[in-house]
Enzyme design. Structure first.
Site, PDB file in Angstrom:
ATOM      1  N   GLN A   1       0.848  -1.195   0.000  1.00  0.00           N
ATOM      2  CA  GLN A   1       0.000   0.000   0.000  1.00  0.00           C
ATOM      3  C   GLN A   1       0.881   1.242   0.000  1.00  0.00           C
ATOM      4  OE1 GLN A   1      -2.053   0.764   3.664  1.00  0.00           O
ATOM      5  NE2 GLN A   1      -3.776   1.758   2.664  1.00  0.00           N
TER       6      GLN A   1
ATOM      7  N   GLU B   1      -6.167   9.674  16.629  1.00  0.00           N
ATOM      8  CA  GLU B   1      -6.793  10.996  16.513  1.00  0.00           C
ATOM      9  C   GLU B   1      -7.798  11.041  15.367  1.00  0.00           C
ATOM     10  OE1 GLU B   1      -3.196  11.155  18.845  1.00  0.00           O
ATOM     11  OE2 GLU B   1      -3.560  10.399  16.807  1.00  0.00           O
TER      12      GLU B   1
ATOM     13  N   SER C   1      -4.676   7.062  12.417  1.00  0.00           N
ATOM     14  CA  SER C   1      -4.239   7.234  13.799  1.00  0.00           C
ATOM     15  C   SER C   1      -5.421   7.305  14.762  1.00  0.00           C
ATOM     16  CB  SER C   1      -3.408   8.514  13.925  1.00  0.00           C
ATOM     17  OG  SER C   1      -4.214   9.651  13.697  1.00  0.00           O
TER      18      SER C   1
ATOM     19  N   SER D   1       0.859   6.604   2.505  1.00  0.00           N
ATOM     20  CA  SER D   1       1.476   7.584   3.397  1.00  0.00           C
ATOM     21  C   SER D   1       2.758   8.167   2.815  1.00  0.00           C
ATOM     22  CB  SER D   1       1.789   6.949   4.751  1.00  0.00           C
ATOM     23  OG  SER D   1       0.608   6.568   5.417  1.00  0.00           O
TER      24      SER D   1
ATOM     25  N   GLU E   1      -9.405  -1.568   5.332  1.00  0.00           N
ATOM     26  CA  GLU E   1      -8.228  -1.654   6.203  1.00  0.00           C
ATOM     27  C   GLU E   1      -8.619  -1.543   7.673  1.00  0.00           C
ATOM     28  OE1 GLU E   1      -3.815   0.430   6.597  1.00  0.00           O
ATOM     29  OE2 GLU E   1      -5.473   1.578   5.755  1.00  0.00           O
TER      30      GLU E   1
ATOM     31  N   SER F   1       4.374  -1.322   4.214  1.00  0.00           N
ATOM     32  CA  SER F   1       4.559  -2.692   4.706  1.00  0.00           C
ATOM     33  C   SER F   1       4.862  -3.638   3.551  1.00  0.00           C
ATOM     34  CB  SER F   1       3.298  -3.164   5.436  1.00  0.00           C
ATOM     35  OG  SER F   1       3.008  -2.338   6.537  1.00  0.00           O
TER      36      SER F   1
END
Length: 413
Positions: free
Chosen positions: A131, A379, A377, A134, A256, A173
């Protein structure tokens, strides 16, 4: 919320359990489990035959349509199989990005040609996926990504029309052993940040892609940073439409979070009880209090899982409850890992062969913080819960309608 399984679901559980006991209950199957410190790419090679076996019998993609090699089952049935398979330690984690994230997204948004090309090898474990979302400057604010893909219709080098990719991704990953990646890249810098993104399926084995493993606190290098220098993506490798990749991305992110929330990672309650008995601390009041808290978290996780299963069994897509489950799973792993080391006392400061059970508890403790970031995250999950469950005012998003090139972190060249 349904607390009891339907007759059909109970029959499915019985069938799944019988198959697992027959094919995965042997010592040979359990021996495939990854050894602490083993090279991840080598482990993947040992795991491929088991992924192929699951695919052969229709268990690799329970919810995938039968026409693509799946079982044509419901999300609730997939959850049941996951619960039953958990105790057998099947080595399927390396294939999760493909089967659990990229696959469902391709099934939902892909062309017939894309489905024919990618799904079968993915399900059988013949081709692995990573993936590429990010970036160093775009993690929680994923729509702020800066990796560029510029269209080039000139068939230079005989490659035909397509896109040239430049930029960097991070925390990828399994990039070093992946054959393909799901890539988000900015294709229109004059559009607002959510509207100028395209979702690509990219060949990871081509020139122009450099993978640099990142050494983690655990000592492993599961994550990598990936650099693109004039890498190539053909026009027919766009998933969905150009500049409309954000809606496709939401499909992947929902899958995910559901996977991570329903995936048990780290020491569970039974493991903690066994550890406490082995260490002779079952009478310690602080340990007993910790075990009680772990039991409470387990019950909460079970009820949250039932809520998601109820939605899927009734044909509804899970909503914000996926964020609740993912957040709870991250904190459950953190709490259990901390308790495991507390049970060990001074031995908890050891590592490797010197530590109890070859240091597997220490590895869980060190990796627990990553679960609170991966898949969105803590948050981000709390924002989702606050806005969509509690009805709180949304965070100010002053950059939502501004062209990306005008943002302070945007691309101006």
């Amino acid at each position: 919320m349904d607390f009891d399984e339907s007759p059909e679901e109970a029959a499915f559980r019985k069938e799944a359990r019988s198959w697992l006991q027959t094919y995965a209950g042997s010592n040979e199957a359990r021996a495939v489990a990854r050894v602490t410190g083993e090279d991840e790419a080598a482990f993947v090679e040992r795991a491929r035959p088991w992924q192929a076996l699951l695919a052969e019998h229709g268990w690799a993609g329970v919810t995938w349509p039968t026409s693509y090699g799946g079982r044509g089952g419901t999300p609730a049935e997939a959850a049941i199989f996951g619960e039953e398979a958990m105790g057998f330690g099947l080595p399927t984690g390396a294939f999760a990005v493909g089967v659990r994230m990229a696959g469902p997204t391709i099934i939902t948004h892909g062309t017939d040609a894309q489905k024919a090309r990618y799904l079968a090898p993915m399900l059988k474990g013949e081709e692995l996926w990573c993936q590429l979302f990010s970036e160093p400057g775009a993690g929680s604010d994923l729509a702020g990504l800066s990796t560029r893909a510029v269209h080039n219709g000139d068939p230079a080098g005989g490659r035909g029309g397509g896109w040239v990719v430049n930029g960097q991704k991070v925390w990828t990953s399994g990039a070093h052993y992946s054959d393909f990646g799901i890539l988000l890249a900015r294709t229109d810098i004059d559009a607002p940040k959510h509207r100028g993104i395209t979702y690509f399926l990219i060949d990871m084995r081509q020139p122009g892609i450099e993978i640099r493993p990142l050494r983690q606190i655990t000592g492993a290098s599961h994550f990598s940073e990936v650099f693109f220098t004039d890498a190539w993506v053909a026009n027919d490798a766009i998933l969905g439409e150009a500049n409309a990749g954000w809606s496709v991305t939401m499909t992947t992110l929902a899958a995910e979070r559901a996977f991570m929330g329903g995936h048990s990672s780290g020491p569970n309650l039974d493991d903690l009880l066994t550890l406490a008995r082995d260490q002779g601390v079952t009478d310690d009041p602080r340990v007993r209090q910790g075990l009680a808290a772990a039991w409470s978290r387990k019950q909460i996780m079970g009820y949250l899982g039932m809520r998601v299963s109820t939605a899927t069994s009734h044909g509804r897509a899970p909503g914000p409850e996926v964020s609740v489950l993912k957040l709870a799973a991250a904190w459950n792993m953190k709490g259990n890992a901390e308790l495991a080391l507390a049970i060990q006392g001074a031995s908890g400061m050891l590592a490797g062969a010197a530590a109890p059970e070859a240091g597997r508890w220490q590895q869980h403790f060190l990796s627990a913080p990553s679960i609170r970031i991966a898949g969105g995250s803590d948050e981000i999950q709390r924002n989702v819960m606050g806005e969509r469950v509690l009805g709180l005012p949304p965070d100010p998003r002053v950059d939502k309608t501004v062209p990306f090139r005008e943002l302070s972190h945007g691309i101006t060249r």
